[in-house]
Design a protein around this motif. Structure first.
Motif, PDB file in Angstrom:
ATOM      1  N   SER A 212       0.827  -1.203   0.000  1.00  0.00           N
ATOM      2  CA  SER A 212       0.000   0.000   0.000  1.00  0.00           C
ATOM      3  C   SER A 212       0.862   1.255   0.000  1.00  0.00           C
ATOM      4  O   SER A 212       0.580   2.222  -0.724  1.00  0.00           O
ATOM      5  N   LYS A 213       1.928   1.258   0.790  1.00  0.00           N
ATOM      6  CA  LYS A 213       2.792   2.429   0.866  1.00  0.00           C
ATOM      7  C   LYS A 213       3.467   2.709  -0.476  1.00  0.00           C
ATOM      8  O   LYS A 213       3.510   3.857  -0.944  1.00  0.00           O
ATOM      9  N   ALA A 214       3.992   1.666  -1.121  1.00  0.00           N
ATOM     10  CA  ALA A 214       4.633   1.855  -2.425  1.00  0.00           C
ATOM     11  C   ALA A 214       3.637   2.402  -3.445  1.00  0.00           C
ATOM     12  O   ALA A 214       3.956   3.289  -4.247  1.00  0.00           O
ATOM     13  N   ALA A 218       3.661   6.110  -5.457  1.00  0.00           N
ATOM     14  CA  ALA A 218       3.466   6.278  -6.900  1.00  0.00           C
ATOM     15  C   ALA A 218       2.284   7.202  -7.190  1.00  0.00           C
ATOM     16  O   ALA A 218       2.385   8.134  -7.997  1.00  0.00           O
ATOM     17  N   PHE A 219       1.161   6.953  -6.534  1.00  0.00           N
ATOM     18  CA  PHE A 219      -0.036   7.758  -6.765  1.00  0.00           C
ATOM     19  C   PHE A 219       0.206   9.225  -6.404  1.00  0.00           C
ATOM     20  O   PHE A 219      -0.230  10.128  -7.130  1.00  0.00           O
ATOM     21  N   SER A 220       0.876   9.483  -5.283  1.00  0.00           N
ATOM     22  CA  SER A 220       1.066  10.862  -4.836  1.00  0.00           C
ATOM     23  C   SER A 220       1.990  11.645  -5.767  1.00  0.00           C
ATOM     24  O   SER A 220       1.854  12.866  -5.880  1.00  0.00           O
ATOM     25  N   GLN A 221       2.898  10.963  -6.454  1.00  0.00           N
ATOM     26  CA  GLN A 221       3.808  11.692  -7.344  1.00  0.00           C
ATOM     27  C   GLN A 221       3.215  11.920  -8.741  1.00  0.00           C
ATOM     28  O   GLN A 221       3.776  12.685  -9.524  1.00  0.00           O
ATOM     29  N   VAL A 222       2.055  11.308  -9.025  1.00  0.00           N
ATOM     30  CA  VAL A 222       1.448  11.516 -10.346  1.00  0.00           C
ATOM     31  C   VAL A 222       0.065  12.175 -10.266  1.00  0.00           C
ATOM     32  O   VAL A 222      -0.512  12.524 -11.298  1.00  0.00           O
ATOM     33  N   ALA A 223      -0.481  12.361  -9.063  1.00  0.00           N
ATOM     34  CA  ALA A 223      -1.823  12.950  -8.924  1.00  0.00           C
ATOM     35  C   ALA A 223      -1.829  14.371  -9.482  1.00  0.00           C
ATOM     36  O   ALA A 223      -0.866  15.121  -9.332  1.00  0.00           O
ATOM     37  N   LYS A 224      -2.953  14.736 -10.087  1.00  0.00           N
ATOM     38  CA  LYS A 224      -3.068  16.065 -10.721  1.00  0.00           C
ATOM     39  C   LYS A 224      -3.621  17.104  -9.749  1.00  0.00           C
ATOM     40  O   LYS A 224      -3.126  18.212  -9.670  1.00  0.00           O
ATOM     41  N   PHE A 231      -4.121  14.093   0.094  1.00  0.00           N
ATOM     42  CA  PHE A 231      -4.816  12.929   0.643  1.00  0.00           C
ATOM     43  C   PHE A 231      -3.952  11.674   0.498  1.00  0.00           C
ATOM     44  O   PHE A 231      -3.839  10.864   1.431  1.00  0.00           O
ATOM     45  N   LEU A 232      -3.323  11.515  -0.659  1.00  0.00           N
ATOM     46  CA  LEU A 232      -2.485  10.345  -0.908  1.00  0.00           C
ATOM     47  C   LEU A 232      -1.197  10.385  -0.087  1.00  0.00           C
ATOM     48  O   LEU A 232      -0.729   9.354   0.412  1.00  0.00           O
ATOM     49  N   ILE A 233      -0.615  11.576   0.080  1.00  0.00           N
ATOM     50  CA  ILE A 233       0.582  11.724   0.917  1.00  0.00           C
ATOM     51  C   ILE A 233       0.254  11.351   2.363  1.00  0.00           C
ATOM     52  O   ILE A 233       1.030  10.668   3.043  1.00  0.00           O
ATOM     53  N   ARG A 234      -0.904  11.790   2.824  1.00  0.00           N
ATOM     54  CA  ARG A 234      -1.337  11.437   4.185  1.00  0.00           C
ATOM     55  C   ARG A 234      -1.497   9.924   4.337  1.00  0.00           C
ATOM     56  O   ARG A 234      -1.096   9.343   5.345  1.00  0.00           O
ATOM     57  N   GLY A 235      -2.046   9.281   3.326  1.00  0.00           N
ATOM     58  CA  GLY A 235      -2.174   7.828   3.353  1.00  0.00           C
ATOM     59  C   GLY A 235      -0.824   7.150   3.418  1.00  0.00           C
ATOM     60  O   GLY A 235      -0.644   6.149   4.123  1.00  0.00           O
ATOM     61  N   ARG A 236       0.145   7.714   2.683  1.00  0.00           N
ATOM     62  CA  ARG A 236       1.505   7.166   2.708  1.00  0.00           C
ATOM     63  C   ARG A 236       2.106   7.268   4.106  1.00  0.00           C
ATOM     64  O   ARG A 236       2.757   6.333   4.587  1.00  0.00           O
ATOM     65  N   GLU A 237       1.880   8.371   4.780  1.00  0.00           N
ATOM     66  CA  GLU A 237       2.405   8.565   6.137  1.00  0.00           C
ATOM     67  C   GLU A 237       1.748   7.598   7.124  1.00  0.00           C
ATOM     68  O   GLU A 237       2.410   7.068   8.016  1.00  0.00           O
ATOM     69  N   ILE A 238       0.443   7.366   6.957  1.00  0.00           N
ATOM     70  CA  ILE A 238      -0.272   6.431   7.831  1.00  0.00           C
ATOM     71  C   ILE A 238       0.294   5.020   7.669  1.00  0.00           C
ATOM     72  O   ILE A 238       0.568   4.324   8.649  1.00  0.00           O
ATOM     73  N   THR A 239       0.480   4.603   6.422  1.00  0.00           N
ATOM     74  CA  THR A 239       0.984   3.244   6.189  1.00  0.00           C
ATOM     75  C   THR A 239       2.431   3.101   6.654  1.00  0.00           C
ATOM     76  O   THR A 239       2.814   2.041   7.167  1.00  0.00           O
ATOM     77  N   GLU A 315      -7.673   5.686  13.059  1.00  0.00           N
ATOM     78  CA  GLU A 315      -7.044   6.584  12.084  1.00  0.00           C
ATOM     79  C   GLU A 315      -7.514   6.260  10.668  1.00  0.00           C
ATOM     80  O   GLU A 315      -7.789   7.156   9.872  1.00  0.00           O
ATOM     81  N   MET A 316      -7.642   4.976  10.368  1.00  0.00           N
ATOM     82  CA  MET A 316      -8.031   4.581   9.022  1.00  0.00           C
ATOM     83  C   MET A 316      -9.509   4.835   8.748  1.00  0.00           C
ATOM     84  O   MET A 316      -9.887   5.128   7.607  1.00  0.00           O
ATOM     85  N   LEU A 317     -10.348   4.752   9.766  1.00  0.00           N
ATOM     86  CA  LEU A 317     -11.763   5.079   9.590  1.00  0.00           C
ATOM     87  C   LEU A 317     -11.929   6.539   9.177  1.00  0.00           C
ATOM     88  O   LEU A 317     -12.722   6.864   8.288  1.00  0.00           O
ATOM     89  N   VAL A 318     -11.167   7.424   9.817  1.00  0.00           N
ATOM     90  CA  VAL A 318     -11.214   8.847   9.464  1.00  0.00           C
ATOM     91  C   VAL A 318     -10.689   9.054   8.047  1.00  0.00           C
ATOM     92  O   VAL A 318     -11.259   9.824   7.259  1.00  0.00           O
ATOM     93  N   TYR A 319      -9.614   8.341   7.700  1.00  0.00           N
ATOM     94  CA  TYR A 319      -9.020   8.481   6.369  1.00  0.00           C
ATOM     95  C   TYR A 319      -9.991   8.039   5.276  1.00  0.00           C
ATOM     96  O   TYR A 319     -10.138   8.713   4.254  1.00  0.00           O
ATOM     97  N   VAL A 320     -10.663   6.921   5.497  1.00  0.00           N
ATOM     98  CA  VAL A 320     -11.628   6.425   4.517  1.00  0.00           C
ATOM     99  C   VAL A 320     -12.775   7.422   4.342  1.00  0.00           C
ATOM    100  O   VAL A 320     -13.217   7.684   3.222  1.00  0.00           O
ATOM    101  N   GLU A 321     -13.249   7.993   5.444  1.00  0.00           N
ATOM    102  CA  GLU A 321     -14.333   8.979   5.346  1.00  0.00           C
ATOM    103  C   GLU A 321     -13.879  10.218   4.574  1.00  0.00           C
ATOM    104  O   GLU A 321     -14.625  10.755   3.746  1.00  0.00           O
TER     105      GLU A 321
END
Length: 350
Positions: A212-214, A218-224, A231-239, A315-321
């Motif tokens: 998931s982190k990898a 990838a997603f955070s460096q290509v998101a427009k 949001f994706l960077i935050r997910g990376r930090e959580i994982t 933490e993940m419940l908040v992230y999903v919401e």
């Protein structure tokens, strides 16, 4: 061992379970979720196939793609027969098949295992809930096919040396029983070593989170969109935090654990996927992690590990919401089948 030699057949003829019976909420909901999830995987795997050198890994991706297409076609037949609209899911507008390589070949094997486990958790839950015989048979087929596929993935991971095996434990001399309440503690004093089920789920959660982190890197460096990127960077930090916390528990008992695979992401900043697909993917996969935490907590016997999982879960419940809110704000969230709104129907009548 063959189950049909142990389980005797029923002498009933349950007509209410035949293909002409109405679909239940469980039937509709699980078919809908399976279709949308596989439509996302379908386009991701089509992109993967554009950038593969290893022929063994190519075959795995082709097999995974074949399963997504097979599952989707069957669901389309079910829904069409019921005059139920086919979900939109994801389309060619959500992928750029001409985009440069974003991942190394090895990543595809880890990703397929990650996605396969998510699919398996969906099919396993569906089987005891769906009532119509043909729908149940379909999910049993999805389950068996995915199990077979995961076996292929593990064979390639082991043969090519791409995975660290779960720890091997010493064989006990005799059966023993827990004698003291301090078996459950984990914060202070004499803390017992991890038992097999705790190790299994720590290992599994690390494995899921490294992939998931990898993917989030990838997603955070290509998101427009900048909001999507954050949001994706935050997910990376959580994982990343999760991987470190879970690994420390195994490391303390001198046990091996899965390694990071961040290096399998290239430096490309050209996105192969729409922001919609990437946000949905992480909402969907973090939801799978939440289900996995439920299993982990259920078999855990140490308070420190239980508390750790509960913090991760919150933490993940908040992230999903928050991810769901991004999907809604952008008009990207497709609505699942729902019950009739009786209040609304009554008010329109008047």
């Amino acid at each position: 061992m063959q189950p049909n030699k142990v389980i005797k057949p029923l002498k009933l003829s349950p007509n209410k379970l035949k293909p002409n019976a109405k679909l239940t909420a469980a039937d509709m909901g699980k078919l809908w979720a399976t279709y949308v999830g596989n439509s996302m995987s379908n386009w991701i795997l089509k992109y993967f196939l554009k950038h593969i050198e290893d022929e063994d890994i190519r075959l795995l991706v082709e097999n995974g793609l074949g399963l997504t297409e097979d599952f989707m076609q069957t669901i389309e037949q079910f829904l069409s027969k019921e005059n139920y609209p086919i979900p939109v899911g994801f389309t060619k507008d959500d992928v750029n098949l001409g985009a440069p390589r974003l991942f190394q070949d090895e990543f595809y094997v880890h990703y397929l295992k990650y996605a396969g486990k998510a699919g398996l958790s969906l099919y396993n839950v569906a089987i005891p809930l769906v009532l119509r015989e043909d729908i149940r048979d379909f999910f049993i087929y999805c389950n068996i096919s995915t199990i077979t596929f995961l076996g292929q993935l593990n064979d390639v991971l082991m043969t090519k040396g791409l995975i660290i095996k779960p720890p091997i434990l010493p064989i006990p001399e005799k059966v023993d029983f827990v004698k003291k309440q301090n078996y459950l503690k984990g914060f202070f004093g004499d803390v017992r070593s991890l038992h097999a089920l705790e190790i299994t789920h720590l290992y599994d959660n690390i494995e899921n989170n490294t992939t998931s982190k990898a993917l989030l890197i990838a997603f955070s460096q290509v998101a427009k969109d900048e909001k999507v990127r954050q949001f994706l960077i935050r997910g990376r930090e959580i994982t990343d935090r999760s991987v470190k916390q879970y690994s420390e528990k195994l490391q303390k008992d001198n046990l091996p654990f899965p390694t990071q695979i961040d290096h399998l992401v290239t430096e490309s900043t050209f996105s192969p996927f729409s922001d919609k697909l990437m946000v949905f993917h992480k909402v969907d996969m973090f939801s799978m992690k939440i289900r996995s935490f439920g299993n982990s907590i259920a078999v855990n016997g140490r308070r420190d590990i239980g508390s750790m999982y509960m913090r991760s879960l919150a933490e993940m419940l908040v992230y999903v919401e928050d991810g769901a809110n991004i999907l809604i704000d952008n008009g990207w969230m497709e609505e699942p089948p729902k019950a009739a709104d009786r209040e609304d129907l009554a008010s329109n009548k008047s």
